[in-house]
Design a protein around this motif. Sequence first.
Motif, short mmCIF file in Angstrom:
data_model
loop_
_atom_site.label_atom_id
_atom_site.label_comp_id
_atom_site.label_asym_id
_atom_site.label_seq_id
_atom_site.Cartn_x
_atom_site.Cartn_y
_atom_site.Cartn_z
N ASP A 155 -5.63 -56.03 12.81
CA ASP A 155 -6.36 -56.17 14.07
C ASP A 155 -7.67 -56.88 13.74
O ASP A 155 -8.55 -56.31 13.10
N SER A 183 -10.20 -57.61 15.31
CA SER A 183 -11.44 -57.06 15.87
C SER A 183 -11.94 -55.84 15.10
O SER A 183 -13.02 -55.33 15.37
N ASP A 184 -11.15 -55.36 14.14
CA ASP A 184 -11.44 -54.15 13.38
C ASP A 184 -11.99 -54.54 12.01
O ASP A 184 -11.27 -55.09 11.17
N ASP A 228 -15.06 -56.91 27.31
CA ASP A 228 -15.28 -56.43 25.95
C ASP A 228 -14.07 -56.70 25.07
O ASP A 228 -14.22 -57.07 23.90
N ARG A 229 -12.86 -56.55 25.62
CA ARG A 229 -11.65 -56.75 24.82
C ARG A 229 -11.51 -58.21 24.42
O ARG A 229 -11.18 -58.51 23.26
N ALA A 281 -14.12 -58.99 21.84
CA ALA A 281 -13.81 -58.32 20.57
C ALA A 281 -12.77 -59.08 19.77
O ALA A 281 -12.92 -59.28 18.56
N ARG A 290 -15.70 -61.63 18.12
CA ARG A 290 -15.92 -60.71 16.98
C ARG A 290 -14.85 -60.94 15.92
O ARG A 290 -15.16 -61.00 14.72
N GLY A 291 -13.59 -61.10 16.34
CA GLY A 291 -12.52 -61.35 15.39
C GLY A 291 -12.73 -62.62 14.60
O GLY A 291 -12.49 -62.67 13.39
N SER A 321 -16.01 -66.58 25.08
CA SER A 321 -15.61 -66.25 23.71
C SER A 321 -15.34 -67.51 22.90
O SER A 321 -15.74 -67.61 21.73
#
Length: 234
Positions: free
Chosen positions: A47, A49-50, A92-93, A96, A100-101, A144
Amino acid sequence: MSARVLVTGAARGIGAACAQAFAASGARVARADLSAPAGKDPAFACDVSDAAAVARLAGDLRGLWGGLDVLVHCAGIIHEAPLLQTPIADFDRVIAVNLRGSFLVGQAALGLMTPDADRPPRVLMIASDMAHYGRETFSPYVASKHGVLGLVRSWAREFAPGILVNAICPGPIDTDMLGAANMSAEWRARELAIPLARFGQPAEIAATALFLAGDGGRYFTGQAIGPNGGSVMP
């Protein structure tokens, strides 16, 4: 091409086409997606985003190869909705996964690369033509992808001349992302209102990535290359 290549979002669409094209060129290819893609190449579940998951992926690649020569970051999602009907959770998803990813995977990949001005490693981030012109009802996605261009331009300056960093900004490509589950019929029709009047194919984006990763791409950094059928003409 005897490079060590990581392709994210490799289970389908542009990512799958890029993984196939680099493998066919002779590169060693590792593929990553939310679930580990099936196939003979090294494959990882990640994932993007993690932060912990991306760190594990980087550690696995260091153990597998000792480093990395090319990143092709294709992982991403799309969301269509009028702004006033867009819950913050959906915003946010998208941010993310897409922004973020991109930060996390790019940071990890750059940490695995050895700068070399003569044979520079390459970072290739899949952005979008929408990052250039905006699109109503797609504001989280556009934001994004515009952010991805900011990362690319900043990293290109920070890591030059030893590592080259570029974005690929596809136009409408014939993948699941343009399907009815993600985009309305109206917007699919509008995507065809471009000079070439057709959807591009994932293999055409993979060809762009191969070019940028090869000898022909040695004088490109900080660029947003647009295989887009004429949707954007800077």
